[in-house]
Design an enzyme around this catalytic site. Sequence first.
Site, PDB file in Angstrom:
ATOM      1  N   ASP A 116       0.826  -1.203   0.000  1.00  0.00           N
ATOM      2  CA  ASP A 116       0.000   0.000   0.000  1.00  0.00           C
ATOM      3  C   ASP A 116       0.859   1.252   0.000  1.00  0.00           C
ATOM      4  OD1 ASP A 116      -2.194  -1.691   0.221  1.00  0.00           O
ATOM      5  OD2 ASP A 116      -2.227  -1.544   2.412  1.00  0.00           O
ATOM      6  N   ILE A 117       0.292   2.342  -0.461  1.00  0.00           N
ATOM      7  CA  ILE A 117       1.010   3.616  -0.521  1.00  0.00           C
ATOM      8  C   ILE A 117       1.478   4.066   0.861  1.00  0.00           C
ATOM      9  CG2 ILE A 117      -1.105   5.007  -0.337  1.00  0.00           C
ATOM     10  CD1 ILE A 117       0.217   6.979  -2.295  1.00  0.00           C
TER      11      ILE A 117
END
Length: 253
Positions: A116-117
């Site tokens: 995930d970012i």
Amino acid sequence: MRLNKHLADAQYCSRREADVWIERGWVLVNGRPARMGQRIQTEDRITILPAAHAQQSTQRTILLHKPVGYVSGQPEDGHEPALVLLTDANHWRHDPLANQPAPHSLKGFAPAGRLDIDSTGLLILTQDGRIAREIIGADSQIDKEYLVRVRYHAPDGAVIDSAVDQAFPAEQLARLRHGLELDGVPLKPAQVDWQNPEQLRFVLREGRKRQIRRMCEQVGLHVTALKRVRIGSLTLGQLPLGQWRYLDVHERP
């Protein structure tokens, strides 16, 4: 069976690579060039020409310590892809292959297991479909290890961010290990243990979208930091944040 599936199942390449090989005339069936979409029988003789192996030997795999703020794949919502970090300036100086320059072209590199970012840690970027299949294929048995810092939102409304292990109910820890589902689908059993009073260690053999964060939400935990430290036998080790190294020819996930 379709020829491309046979080649992938035999771990010669990925299905996508198989299609490229077939299109370029590098695969023969009973001595004749294969056709796209061709089906084969058990008795058919499959030959892979040297050109395919030569092309495959040029494919690279990179281990990156991804920082927060970069997406694993294509650019989205104004955020840069992790691929932009694959520069000579970010090449880890202790890489055994440090004398080799950064890839001249980033074409064909894809993440083998996304992050995930807002997560950090080990991200594998590869041009080799065999490695991608080994890590994220439907039949993959490779596990991934994460260190996850959490705070606990107790049923009485209290928010606990220190000595979380003492406040968090044992029965909820058991649910993290086995008993939760996402989107109506039960999750596989996971290893979940306290690494320290505020940090859990997760070991998973699947990778559903934002899985750990969503698992934690179901038991009253809020993830404040998430770091992937291992994929199979490949560890983050001492690789600094934002830097990368090549996968050595002797390493496998």
